[in-house]
Design a protein around this motif. Structure first.
Motif, mmCIF file in Angstrom:
data_model
loop_
_atom_site.group_PDB
_atom_site.id
_atom_site.type_symbol
_atom_site.label_atom_id
_atom_site.label_comp_id
_atom_site.label_asym_id
_atom_site.label_seq_id
_atom_site.Cartn_x
_atom_site.Cartn_y
_atom_site.Cartn_z
ATOM 1 N N MET B 23 0.988 -1.196 0.071
ATOM 2 C CA MET B 23 -0.132 0.043 0.154
ATOM 3 C C MET B 23 0.911 1.138 -0.119
ATOM 4 O O MET B 23 0.699 2.366 -0.720
ATOM 5 C CB MET B 23 -0.818 0.036 1.412
ATOM 6 N N GLU B 24 1.765 1.311 0.752
ATOM 7 C CA GLU B 24 2.802 2.330 0.705
ATOM 8 C C GLU B 24 3.432 2.643 -0.652
ATOM 9 O O GLU B 24 3.806 3.762 -1.114
ATOM 10 C CB GLU B 24 3.968 2.070 1.429
ATOM 11 N N VAL B 75 -6.719 -5.540 6.237
ATOM 12 C CA VAL B 75 -5.713 -4.464 6.129
ATOM 13 C C VAL B 75 -5.977 -3.405 5.152
ATOM 14 O O VAL B 75 -5.974 -2.204 5.388
ATOM 15 C CB VAL B 75 -4.177 -5.001 6.225
ATOM 16 N N PHE B 76 -6.423 -4.006 3.935
ATOM 17 C CA PHE B 76 -6.670 -2.910 2.674
ATOM 18 C C PHE B 76 -7.733 -1.946 3.113
ATOM 19 O O PHE B 76 -7.848 -0.914 2.673
ATOM 20 C CB PHE B 76 -7.078 -3.854 1.492
ATOM 21 N N PHE B 77 -8.754 -2.432 3.695
ATOM 22 C CA PHE B 77 -10.154 -1.475 4.250
ATOM 23 C C PHE B 77 -9.875 -0.844 5.502
ATOM 24 O O PHE B 77 -10.564 -0.121 5.732
ATOM 25 C CB PHE B 77 -11.503 -2.542 3.973
ATOM 26 N N LEU B 78 -8.974 -1.052 6.000
ATOM 27 C CA LEU B 78 -8.783 -0.332 7.405
ATOM 28 C C LEU B 78 -8.310 1.162 7.147
ATOM 29 O O LEU B 78 -7.731 1.441 6.116
ATOM 30 C CB LEU B 78 -7.692 -1.037 8.368
ATOM 31 N N PRO B 79 -8.836 1.963 7.996
ATOM 32 C CA PRO B 79 -8.303 3.309 7.998
ATOM 33 C C PRO B 79 -6.709 3.484 7.992
ATOM 34 O O PRO B 79 -6.013 2.721 8.662
ATOM 35 C CB PRO B 79 -8.831 4.083 9.259
ATOM 36 N N ASN B 80 -6.199 4.427 7.227
ATOM 37 C CA ASN B 80 -4.553 4.688 6.974
ATOM 38 C C ASN B 80 -3.934 4.837 8.442
ATOM 39 O O ASN B 80 -3.045 4.230 8.776
ATOM 40 C CB ASN B 80 -4.238 5.562 6.240
ATOM 41 N N SER B 81 -4.823 5.591 9.207
ATOM 42 C CA SER B 81 -4.287 6.001 10.620
ATOM 43 C C SER B 81 -4.112 4.703 11.432
ATOM 44 O O SER B 81 -3.001 4.509 12.334
ATOM 45 C CB SER B 81 -5.058 6.838 11.303
ATOM 46 N N ILE B 83 -3.276 1.697 10.411
ATOM 47 C CA ILE B 83 -2.255 1.107 9.774
ATOM 48 C C ILE B 83 -0.956 1.619 10.200
ATOM 49 O O ILE B 83 -0.077 0.832 10.572
ATOM 50 C CB ILE B 83 -2.292 1.171 8.208
ATOM 51 N N LYS C 198 -5.373 2.174 -2.520
ATOM 52 C CA LYS C 198 -5.627 2.632 -1.343
ATOM 53 C C LYS C 198 -4.952 4.367 -1.310
ATOM 54 O O LYS C 198 -3.961 4.616 -1.803
ATOM 55 C CB LYS C 198 -4.609 2.050 -0.223
ATOM 56 N N LYS C 199 -5.868 5.211 -1.042
ATOM 57 C CA LYS C 199 -5.497 6.594 -1.203
ATOM 58 C C LYS C 199 -4.173 6.801 0.315
ATOM 59 O O LYS C 199 -4.559 6.065 1.130
ATOM 60 C CB LYS C 199 -6.564 7.603 -0.980
ATOM 61 N N ARG C 200 -3.491 7.784 0.100
ATOM 62 C CA ARG C 200 -2.437 7.733 1.034
ATOM 63 C C ARG C 200 -2.364 9.114 1.839
ATOM 64 O O ARG C 200 -2.496 9.079 2.961
ATOM 65 C CB ARG C 200 -1.007 7.460 0.486
ATOM 66 N N GLU C 203 -6.264 12.134 2.221
ATOM 67 C CA GLU C 203 -7.625 11.479 2.448
ATOM 68 C C GLU C 203 -7.518 10.073 3.515
ATOM 69 O O GLU C 203 -6.472 9.720 3.589
ATOM 70 C CB GLU C 203 -8.044 10.830 0.970
ATOM 71 N N GLU C 204 -8.795 9.752 3.785
ATOM 72 C CA GLU C 204 -8.749 8.443 4.684
ATOM 73 C C GLU C 204 -8.912 7.546 3.606
ATOM 74 O O GLU C 204 -9.114 7.877 2.195
ATOM 75 C CB GLU C 204 -9.992 8.802 5.457
ATOM 76 N N SER C 205 -8.923 6.099 4.047
ATOM 77 C CA SER C 205 -8.790 5.172 3.259
ATOM 78 C C SER C 205 -10.185 5.196 2.338
ATOM 79 O O SER C 205 -11.257 5.374 2.859
ATOM 80 C CB SER C 205 -8.979 3.794 3.922
ATOM 81 N N ALA C 207 -11.811 2.435 -0.482
ATOM 82 C CA ALA C 207 -11.397 1.049 -1.214
ATOM 83 C C ALA C 207 -12.494 1.343 -2.500
ATOM 84 O O ALA C 207 -12.125 1.354 -3.688
ATOM 85 C CB ALA C 207 -11.684 0.106 -0.416
#
Lengths: 207, 207, 207
Positions: B23-24, B75-81, B83, C198-200, C203-205, C207
């Motif tokens: 994702m990074e 993991v893909f659908f979790l909020p970035n924060s 992760i 995934k946006k990074r 934005e928030e995630s 999908a």
């Protein structure tokens, strides 16, 4: 016996080349060992996989492993100035050329004795001689140098072709093939021989 | 049974680490799955190839596959924060350490039970424990981190050495080895332990 | 017979794609050949390794080898402007799609006939269809494009899923699967279909 000595020389030369590149990338001592081992033994490993040879053979090279462990340790503790000298030193190229030749011939003989077709013999020679360097460059995130410089893999493939055509059916002839590979590699390095490559910007194609 | 649980924890931790790096790198969801799977199962695959074990074994880990599919999707659908928190979180390091230890011991036992020489046992431990991370980094075009950071592979090799020397010939002892690997990994992470590396510019060699 | 023709088309399309990328990286003519071969034959090689098929099969594809040698040579000597046109040309995408589909189905059938579980059939399809491209990108030090673009591997996996579920138990149905893969690939290319990523930043995630 002679081939054993040549194998030892090749293993040392390849282990050193992997260790030096790992130090240039600032890997830690384990990384230096991994890259040294990958360069010295990686080509033979990939060759065994591709021509259906069991890999257990790889694990029986105990003496070569101990030699590689020792050599990489020495390289790690040598002063930087010595290492820079080695890289420029004609003997370094010479040892590396012996490794290229000895490994290529050994790889070609494996495939030839298994009655693989000619192209497999040539590929086995190229992989055994030059495959370790490709793995080294991938692990160090570098462009595989042998795809660009001094016709490196060509000499291994030439050796594979001679063996695969059945032209080296005597031990003495194998030494000639080795001498030929070493001589070509040294000349290519000295004169900067290049294979043709495609011009890109401004010019039309020139091969 | 306990080892099955440890394997599950390790698979989850490794799948998460691959997915996060994908994702990074802004890979799409398929790339995230591929990198997660490569990290979780790549080490065992390379180990099986190198010690001549058939790979069909890999394809029978159905439950682990389904777990990995589920975890990577989460993991893909979790909020970035969330992760970002996971990456900094001590439990993340702890789970990863369990994966490293459980996989290393499992890999070492495979090679040991096939009567491979000591060095093969150590390499099998290192590959099974840390090889998935190398494949992950190569596919993400990153410098393999385990060659540089926190002695990651060292602990797997330590476990391989203990197993390979026949010192862990009882189940209870294997748990001690696991605890040792996990403890070392956590301490190395917390204190930032580093293996020596070679200084390059300005200074002379310092090992 | 028809499948032989499709295999030839796929081999040519993949060899061309590897050769073009090698020339973009300014590899010499040997590097161009290596990358062309790696792209055309690398996927099948990795698939055979992963599903325990002997690799000797790879070495018997003599006609495909000669075709690849010829095609890569032609590409090398063509004017640059022609090559640039090819890359943009819809027929180029079409040939590549045939390669993707034919290779994916062939890979899936191998794994299916060996009674591997469904996930192995899907992975074999993806590797055979798209694995050569990953090897090509790794050797050229590029980010593996199929992990990011136009759902490339998805179509191979879709084909693998259909074969693995036993839904294509007749030759005529396999042609339908092929047509489906080719159509999906062409549409995805034309409309720029993307898998979610995934946006990074900021934005928030999503999908």
């Amino acid at each position: 016996m002679v081939w054993d000595v040549l194998n030892v020389i090749g293993t040392i030369a390849f282990a050193i080349s992997g260790a030096i590149i790992a130090m240039e990338e600032e890997y830690d001592i384990l990384g230096v060992y991994i890259l040294g081992f990958a360069t010295a033994f990686g080509g033979g490993t990939v060759r065994n996989i591709l021509i259906d040879l069991p890999l257990s053979h790889i694990w029986q090279q105990n003496i070569l492993f101990y030699i590689a462990i020792l050599v990489i340790g020495i390289v790690f503790f040598l002063p930087n100035s010595w290492i820079e000298s080695y890289s420029k030193w004609a003997w370094g190229v010479f040892f590396d050329a012996i490794g290229l030749g000895a490994f290529a011939i050994q790889g070609a003989l494996y495939a030839y004795n298994m009655n693989h077709p000619l192209i497999a013999v040539v590929v086995a020679a190229a992989l055994t001689g030059a495959g370790g360097g490709v793995i080294r460059d991938l692990l160090a995130r570098r462009q595989p140098l042998i795809l660009k410089k001094e016709m490196y893999a060509v000499w291994a493939m030439m050796g594979g072709l001679i063996v695969g055509l059945g032209l080296a059916n005597h031990d003495i002839l194998l030494y000639f093939v080795l001498a030929l590979i070493v001589a070509c590699r040294m000349l290519a390095h000295h004169y900067g021989w290049q294979l043709p490559r495609k011009k890109r910007k401004g010019e039309e194609s020139s091969a």
